[in-house]
Design an enzyme around this catalytic site. Structure first.
Site, PDB file in Angstrom:
ATOM      1  N   SER A 102      20.653-137.130 -36.068  1.00 46.95           N
ATOM      2  CA  SER A 102      22.385-137.559 -35.035  1.00 46.95           C
ATOM      3  C   SER A 102      23.044-138.522 -35.649  1.00 46.95           C
ATOM      4  O   SER A 102      22.781-138.729 -37.181  1.00 46.95           O
ATOM      5  CB  SER A 102      21.353-137.930 -33.691  1.00 46.95           C
ATOM      6  OG  SER A 102      22.886-138.029 -32.128  1.00 46.95           O
ATOM      7  N   ASP A 195      25.444-128.228 -29.378  1.00 48.13           N
ATOM      8  CA  ASP A 195      26.268-128.961 -30.456  1.00 48.13           C
ATOM      9  C   ASP A 195      27.833-129.874 -30.171  1.00 48.13           C
ATOM     10  O   ASP A 195      28.330-129.246 -30.546  1.00 48.13           O
ATOM     11  CB  ASP A 195      24.818-129.778 -31.043  1.00 48.13           C
ATOM     12  CG  ASP A 195      25.510-131.174 -31.429  1.00 48.13           C
ATOM     13  OD1 ASP A 195      25.492-131.727 -31.419  1.00 48.13           O
ATOM     14  OD2 ASP A 195      24.944-131.417 -33.122  1.00 48.13           O
ATOM     15  N   HIS A 225      21.730-130.255 -29.371  1.00 47.81           N
ATOM     16  CA  HIS A 225      22.121-131.807 -29.858  1.00 47.81           C
ATOM     17  C   HIS A 225      20.597-132.283 -29.399  1.00 47.81           C
ATOM     18  O   HIS A 225      19.719-132.738 -28.729  1.00 47.81           O
ATOM     19  CB  HIS A 225      23.158-132.587 -29.644  1.00 47.81           C
ATOM     20  CG  HIS A 225      22.991-133.587 -30.087  1.00 47.81           C
ATOM     21  ND1 HIS A 225      23.536-134.109 -31.197  1.00 47.81           N
ATOM     22  CD2 HIS A 225      22.090-135.052 -30.280  1.00 47.81           C
ATOM     23  CE1 HIS A 225      23.141-135.352 -31.738  1.00 47.81           C
ATOM     24  NE2 HIS A 225      22.805-135.653 -31.022  1.00 47.81           N
TER      25      HIS A 225
END
Length: 255
Positions: A102, A195, A225
């Site tokens: 991320s 995501d 995600h």
């Protein structure tokens, strides 16, 4: 452990056994504003186990108290230390690899680019569901804007904390899809279907390939995600994460 310096950086070392292994410096996610060594402890343990590697997790400074480039500076400081003090980590193979999920994926690739532009090699990169476009203009940001665990409004707030007063100059320094890249090593990019950052990962892989970099895209259908840390609640996430870690271990050994 603590990496010494004017601004010491806390780190945590994971290793299985005493034999030489590849070293992975890990940069945790958390929207640039949260996350720490404890939040990603399980992920780093799994990575060390399945990639058969030594993992050094970095507790970098976070926004809003420490906006960009503080986190990048901390990761680069750890990498510089590793290059000269590697024996303090036990037996590891040179040079180190770099991984992040991320926001940590964005921090990792920006730090990696700074290293290779300075002529310091890295073995490989692993970017899991990375932020790559701080303009948040990729289609998946709108398509997956809410209901999938990471909302567009949250993303916008995170970006504003890390890079306040965004402008073209800041994009060229901190947004991978707006950067020029040096000779990065083999880069593995994992995406998740549901995501909001899905298209950013895909676009980054294409951008790196266009720059002559060996970029390998690992798509994951049906996942969201942050799937890497959902292994205890989702068999599909567990299988995808374990497979990704094992394959990255293979990349390190082929590199």
């Amino acid at each position: 452990m603590t990496i010494p310096g004017d601004l010491p950086v806390p780190v945590r070392l994971y290793r299985l056994g005493d034999e030489p292994r590849p070293l992975i410096v890990y940069v945790h996610g958390g929207g640039f504003v949260f996350g720490d060594l404890d939040s990603h402890d399980r992920t780093c343990r799994r990575l060390a186990l399945h990639a058969k590697a030594v993992v050094l997790a970095v507790d970098y400074r976070r926004a809003p108290e420490n906006p960009a480039p503080a986190a990048v500076d901390d990761v680069v400081r750890v990498l510089d230390w590793v290059m000269t003090k590697q024996k303090e980590l036990g037996a590891v193979n040179e040079p180190p690899a770099l991984a992040g999920d991320s926001a940590g994926g964005l921090i990792a690739i920006v730090a990696a680019n700074r290293m290779v532009e300075a002529g310091i090699p890295l073995k490989a990169l692993l970017l899991i569901c990375p932020n790559a476009d701080l303009t948040l203009s990729q289609p998946s940001v709108q398509q997956n804007s809410s209901g999938w665990g990471l909302d567009k409004a949250e993303l916008s707030w995170f970006v504003d904390q890390w890079v306040p007063d965004m402008n073209t100059g800041k994009l060229s320094r901190f947004s991978p899809l707006h950067m020029e890249f040096g000779p990065l090593p083999t880069t593995v990019i994992a995406t998740a279907e549901h995501d909001p950052l899905h298209d950013e990962g895909q676009s980054l892989a294409r951008r790196l390939r266009a720059s002559g970099i060996d970029a390998r895209l690992v798509p994951n259908s049906g996942l969201v995600h942050g799937y890497l840390s959902l292994d205890t609640v989702s068999p599909a996430a567990a299988e995808a994460g374990t497979g990704l870690m094992k394959s990255f271990g293979s990349v390190l050994r082929e590199a």
